[in-house]
Every structure is written in C-alpha cells, then in structure tokens.
Design an enzyme around this catalytic site. Structure first.
Site, PDB file in Angstrom:
ATOM      1  CB  SER A  41     -33.311 -37.618  48.889  1.00  0.00           C
ATOM      2  OG  SER A  41     -33.093 -38.873  48.395  1.00  0.00           O
TER       3      SER A  41
HETATM    4  N1  SAH Z   1     -36.081 -41.661  46.136  1.00  0.00           N
HETATM    5  C1  SAH Z   1     -36.744 -41.691  47.067  1.00  0.00           C
HETATM    6  C2  SAH Z   1     -36.183 -41.843  48.965  1.00  0.00           C
HETATM    7  C3  SAH Z   1     -36.414 -42.742  48.875  1.00  0.00           C
HETATM    8  S1  SAH Z   1     -36.043 -43.357  50.378  1.00  0.00           S
HETATM    9  C4  SAH Z   1     -38.185 -40.347  47.436  1.00  0.00           C
HETATM   10  O1  SAH Z   1     -37.841 -39.293  46.487  1.00  0.00           O
HETATM   11  O2  SAH Z   1     -38.289 -39.967  47.956  1.00  0.00           O
HETATM   12  C5  SAH Z   1     -34.702 -44.845  49.767  1.00  0.00           C
HETATM   13  C6  SAH Z   1     -36.153 -46.029  49.425  1.00  0.00           C
HETATM   14  O3  SAH Z   1     -35.419 -47.051  49.528  1.00  0.00           O
HETATM   15  C7  SAH Z   1     -36.525 -46.032  50.688  1.00  0.00           C
HETATM   16  O4  SAH Z   1     -38.003 -45.884  50.944  1.00  0.00           O
HETATM   17  C8  SAH Z   1     -36.460 -47.495  51.691  1.00  0.00           C
HETATM   18  O5  SAH Z   1     -37.751 -48.913  51.761  1.00  0.00           O
HETATM   19  C9  SAH Z   1     -36.183 -48.547  49.814  1.00  0.00           C
HETATM   20  N2  SAH Z   1     -35.703 -49.513  49.996  1.00  0.00           N
HETATM   21  C10 SAH Z   1     -34.501 -49.510  50.488  1.00  0.00           C
HETATM   22  N3  SAH Z   1     -33.825 -50.735  50.965  1.00  0.00           N
HETATM   23  C11 SAH Z   1     -34.651 -51.162  48.915  1.00  0.00           C
HETATM   24  C12 SAH Z   1     -34.918 -52.699  48.316  1.00  0.00           C
HETATM   25  N4  SAH Z   1     -33.377 -53.227  48.939  1.00  0.00           N
HETATM   26  N5  SAH Z   1     -35.120 -52.621  46.812  1.00  0.00           N
HETATM   27  C13 SAH Z   1     -36.440 -51.214  47.026  1.00  0.00           C
HETATM   28  N6  SAH Z   1     -36.468 -50.609  47.687  1.00  0.00           N
HETATM   29  C14 SAH Z   1     -35.859 -50.203  49.038  1.00  0.00           C
END
Ligand code: SAH
Length: 240
Positions: A93
C-alpha cells in the site's frame, strides 16, 4: 478537488527535489542514510502534510525500512507516494494509507492485532512496533513465505504469519482487540466481526468498484460502522 491534488503533487515534487540539499551530506552518505533521509521526507511530505499527527505512528513510519519490503529492482522507488507491485499481482500500500489506517486503528502496547492480507509484511511490521502481538494471514503462499522471511530477518518476533484464507480469521488466537484488513471484500466477513473483542475496532476497505475505508467498532450498544476515505485496494479473494 483535482486542482488541490495537483497542487499537492507539485508541492511534493518541489519538496522531494529539495530534500538532498536540505540534508547536505546525501551525496556521500551510505545507502542506509540515504533511505533514512527518504523516509523522513516521506513522513513529512506525504503523511504529516495530509494530517496524520500520532507521534508514535510517525516515529514508526520513520524507522521501518520500507525498501526492504519491496522487490529489489524497485527499492529506489520504495518511498514514492504510491503503492508498488510486490509480485503475484499484489501491491504494497501507499505509505499514507498505511499511516492513516494505523493511526485510525489506535494500537497500543497491550493490544493483540489481526491483519488480513500480509502482502509484503510492511503493514505488519509497522503494527508490530506498536502492538503486543500481530497475527497476519496471507492467501498467496509465495507472499506469505517471503513476508515471514523479511519480518524474521528484521527481528519482528511478535509477528505470526499464516498462509490461508483470512475470511475465517484465526479462531485459535481470537478475540482480537484490533483487526486490520488490507484487501477489499464486498461485505465485512462475519467471522472477523465475531473475532473482534468487545470494545474492539476494525479498519476495513469495503466495496467493489467504489470502496470506502470503514471503521467498525464493537460497542455495548452493538456494532457501529463509519466510512472514512475512499480507497482502492486489491480485491479480497477466497480460497477454493
Ligand atoms: N498489507 C500489505 C498490502 C497487502 S495487498 C502490505 O503491507 O504489503 C493485499 C493482500 O491481501 C494481497 O497480498 C492478497 O494476496 C491478500 N489477500 C487477498 N484476499 C485474501 C484473503 N481472503 N485472505 C488473506 N489474504 C488475502
């Protein structure tokens, strides 16, 4: 609105282009120092300038090495005012969003936090410097493994990474004082609400084409939801 953002973008460019002069020694400093200066500029120009005031959040954002959470070829862009690709079609993000969500979540040293969507592990690293324990779940196995390695190598021993579908939460460690979701579902997953402690708070982007970062609080009078800012997160996916 558009003019305001344009103005902000121009100001940001000016501030960034002047940063090396202000820091004087930037040219002959080591890599670490160069990134520290970039981090300080990121906090001042992108985060404080947009209204985040919590000292503890600002200090943590100044200290966690964001460049170590992005793929090597993108390290020089790690402190840019934008999300960046981290592989597997996912993103880390934008710094402001991480700071905004962290401040709004209200984390203190006694709190146990659940994060859904570990991604790079950066948000978990920021939370771990403020909370007691951080439990974080990532659905893409390669990302979960890499984030766990990065967090371990940086000494974030109070972060526990699990690979799996975060829809179900992490019942073995529930209830959680705070829950942060960093992928956007159409609706709040009921298991996450169940695993939120009484008096607890969740930050979650909700929606599809239009998403709102929503604060959810479990009060004695029931669950209260409040929209904050419009956002664009990757979709919340479901396991098979
Ligand atoms: N917090 C992260 C940004 C994440 S982007 C950081 O600091 O880098 C969102 C993430 O959520 C992605 O890696 C995606 O694979 C994950 N995601 C999406 N759906 C999900 C689910 N149902 N359970 C766990 N992770 C999930």
């Amino acid at each position: 609105m558009r003019r305001r953002w344009l103005g902000l973008a121009v100001l940001l460019c000016l501030a960034l282009s002047h940063a090396p002069v202000a820091h004087g020694h930037a040219q002959n400093s080591s890599n670490t120092d160069r990134f520290a200066a970039q981090r300080a500029a990121m906090v001042a120009d992108q985060i404080e300038a947009r209204g985040v005031t919590d000292r503890r959040v600002l200090d943590v954002m100044r200290s966690v090495p964001r460049h170590l959470f992005v793929p090597e070829p993108l390290r020089s862009r790690a402190y840019d005012d934008r999300p960046l690709p981290i592989g597997e079609g996912q993103t880390i993000s934008q710094p402001f969003i991480v700071a905004f969500m962290t401040e709004a979540l209200g984390v203190s040293a006694r709190r146990r936090v659940l994060e859904i969507g570990t991604g790079s592990g950066y948000q978990a690293a920021v939370l771990s410097r403020l909370a007691k324990e951080v439990y974080t779940i990532e659905i893409v196995p390669a990302l979960a493994r890499r984030a766990a390695d990065t967090l371990k190598s940086l000494g974030h021993s109070n972060v526990h990474v699990r690979e799996g579908d975060g829809y179900a939460g992490w019942p073995e460690h529930a209830p959680f004082d705070r829950i942060m979701v960093t992928a956007a579902p159409e609706r709040i997953p009921p298991p996450l609400l169940e695993q939120l402690a009484p008096g607890g708070r969740m930050m979650i982007p909700v929606g599809g084409a239009e998403q709102w970062l929503t604060v959810v609080e479990k009060t004695p009078n029931g669950v209260v939801e409040r929209r904050t800012i419009p956002v664009r997160f990757v979709p919340f996916t479901r396991g098979q």
